[in-house]
Design a protein around this motif. Structure first.
Motif, PDB file in Angstrom:
ATOM      1  N   GLN A 121       0.838  -1.187   0.000  1.00  0.00           N
ATOM      2  CA  GLN A 121       0.000   0.000   0.000  1.00  0.00           C
ATOM      3  C   GLN A 121       0.875   1.240   0.000  1.00  0.00           C
ATOM      4  O   GLN A 121       1.939   1.252   0.608  1.00  0.00           O
ATOM      5  N   SER A 122       0.425   2.290  -0.662  1.00  0.00           N
ATOM      6  CA  SER A 122       1.157   3.543  -0.674  1.00  0.00           C
ATOM      7  C   SER A 122       0.329   4.609   0.042  1.00  0.00           C
ATOM      8  O   SER A 122      -0.852   4.778  -0.242  1.00  0.00           O
ATOM      9  N   VAL A 123       0.971   5.302   0.988  1.00  0.00           N
ATOM     10  CA  VAL A 123       0.300   6.322   1.779  1.00  0.00           C
ATOM     11  C   VAL A 123       0.943   7.675   1.482  1.00  0.00           C
ATOM     12  O   VAL A 123       2.163   7.811   1.573  1.00  0.00           O
ATOM     13  N   GLN A 124       0.127   8.650   1.107  1.00  0.00           N
ATOM     14  CA  GLN A 124       0.627   9.995   0.844  1.00  0.00           C
ATOM     15  C   GLN A 124       0.522  10.828   2.113  1.00  0.00           C
ATOM     16  O   GLN A 124      -0.547  10.942   2.701  1.00  0.00           O
ATOM     17  N   LEU A 125       1.657  11.396   2.518  1.00  0.00           N
ATOM     18  CA  LEU A 125       1.716  12.248   3.703  1.00  0.00           C
ATOM     19  C   LEU A 125       1.967  13.673   3.232  1.00  0.00           C
ATOM     20  O   LEU A 125       3.018  13.974   2.678  1.00  0.00           O
ATOM     21  N   HIS A 126       0.995  14.552   3.452  1.00  0.00           N
ATOM     22  CA  HIS A 126       1.109  15.935   2.982  1.00  0.00           C
ATOM     23  C   HIS A 126       1.417  16.854   4.154  1.00  0.00           C
ATOM     24  O   HIS A 126       0.709  16.865   5.154  1.00  0.00           O
ATOM     25  N   CYS A 127       2.479  17.624   3.992  1.00  0.00           N
ATOM     26  CA  CYS A 127       2.925  18.557   5.029  1.00  0.00           C
ATOM     27  C   CYS A 127       2.766  19.979   4.504  1.00  0.00           C
ATOM     28  O   CYS A 127       3.383  20.340   3.497  1.00  0.00           O
ATOM     29  N   SER A 128       1.949  20.773   5.167  1.00  0.00           N
ATOM     30  CA  SER A 128       1.731  22.156   4.742  1.00  0.00           C
ATOM     31  C   SER A 128       2.433  23.145   5.670  1.00  0.00           C
ATOM     32  O   SER A 128       2.165  24.333   5.633  1.00  0.00           O
ATOM     33  N   LYS A 129       3.323  22.628   6.523  1.00  0.00           N
ATOM     34  CA  LYS A 129       4.115  23.459   7.433  1.00  0.00           C
ATOM     35  C   LYS A 129       5.588  23.202   7.144  1.00  0.00           C
ATOM     36  O   LYS A 129       5.921  22.490   6.198  1.00  0.00           O
ATOM     37  N   ILE A 130       6.458  23.754   7.962  1.00  0.00           N
ATOM     38  CA  ILE A 130       7.890  23.511   7.786  1.00  0.00           C
ATOM     39  C   ILE A 130       8.264  22.133   8.303  1.00  0.00           C
ATOM     40  O   ILE A 130       9.101  21.450   7.729  1.00  0.00           O
ATOM     41  N   ASN A 131       7.620  21.686   9.380  1.00  0.00           N
ATOM     42  CA  ASN A 131       7.951  20.401   9.988  1.00  0.00           C
ATOM     43  C   ASN A 131       6.663  19.674  10.348  1.00  0.00           C
ATOM     44  O   ASN A 131       5.818  20.224  11.042  1.00  0.00           O
ATOM     45  N   CYS A 132       6.526  18.437   9.879  1.00  0.00           N
ATOM     46  CA  CYS A 132       5.340  17.631  10.187  1.00  0.00           C
ATOM     47  C   CYS A 132       5.784  16.277  10.722  1.00  0.00           C
ATOM     48  O   CYS A 132       6.770  15.713  10.256  1.00  0.00           O
ATOM     49  N   GLN A 133       5.031  15.780  11.688  1.00  0.00           N
ATOM     50  CA  GLN A 133       5.295  14.469  12.256  1.00  0.00           C
ATOM     51  C   GLN A 133       4.039  13.612  12.106  1.00  0.00           C
ATOM     52  O   GLN A 133       2.939  14.056  12.441  1.00  0.00           O
ATOM     53  N   PHE A 134       4.226  12.408  11.599  1.00  0.00           N
ATOM     54  CA  PHE A 134       3.123  11.491  11.372  1.00  0.00           C
ATOM     55  C   PHE A 134       3.401  10.195  12.118  1.00  0.00           C
ATOM     56  O   PHE A 134       4.530   9.728  12.162  1.00  0.00           O
ATOM     57  N   THR A 135       2.358   9.621  12.711  1.00  0.00           N
ATOM     58  CA  THR A 135       2.447   8.275  13.289  1.00  0.00           C
ATOM     59  C   THR A 135       1.512   7.407  12.470  1.00  0.00           C
ATOM     60  O   THR A 135       0.314   7.652  12.419  1.00  0.00           O
ATOM     61  N   GLU A 136       2.072   6.410  11.836  1.00  0.00           N
ATOM     62  CA  GLU A 136       1.316   5.542  10.946  1.00  0.00           C
ATOM     63  C   GLU A 136       1.108   4.179  11.595  1.00  0.00           C
ATOM     64  O   GLU A 136       1.622   3.925  12.680  1.00  0.00           O
TER      65      GLU A 136
END
Length: 118
Positions: A25-40
């Motif tokens: 599976q492919s997951v797109q993570l979009h960051c609209s700030k300077i730094n983004c943190q994601f927990t998948e």
């Protein structure tokens, strides 16, 4: 003979469907700030590919030199080296993580660093 052909066709379709269900599976993570943190989350014995996009950078061009992505490992989890796909429109970072545990879910943390907007 018709019944045999029908059974073979149905069996072939089910095999293709099962193979597609196990595809990465492919997951797109979009960051609209300077730094983004994601927990998948990755299910038991699962593999997922992650694509990190920098949105909201204004006129600043996203490059491999002014942005990055980190795919953090967790217990029972491995991730490939991060790759910057500058040939894509828009460009993005990518990695693939695999959960080797057959009974528990894994939760990789992924950081995306983007350039300041212009």
């Amino acid at each position: 003979m018709r019944v045999l052909v029908a059974i073979l066709v149905v069996g072939g379709c089910l095999s293709l469907w099962a193979g597609a269900a196990n595809a990465t599976q492919s997951v797109q993570l979009h960051c609209s700030k300077i730094n983004c943190q994601f927990t998948e989350e990755i299910g038991p014995s699962g593999t997922k590919s992650y694509e990190g996009y920098c949105d909201g950078t204004g006129n600043t061009t996203v490059t491999g030199g002014n942005s990055y992505m980190v795919c953090h490992k967790a217990k029972g989890l491995t991730c490939t080296r991060v790759y910057f796909n500058d040939g894509a429109k828009p460009p993005y970072w990518s990695c693939t993580c695999t959960n080797w545990n057959a009974t528990k879910r894994a939760h990789p943390d992924i950081d995306v660093q983007c350039p300041s907007p212009s």
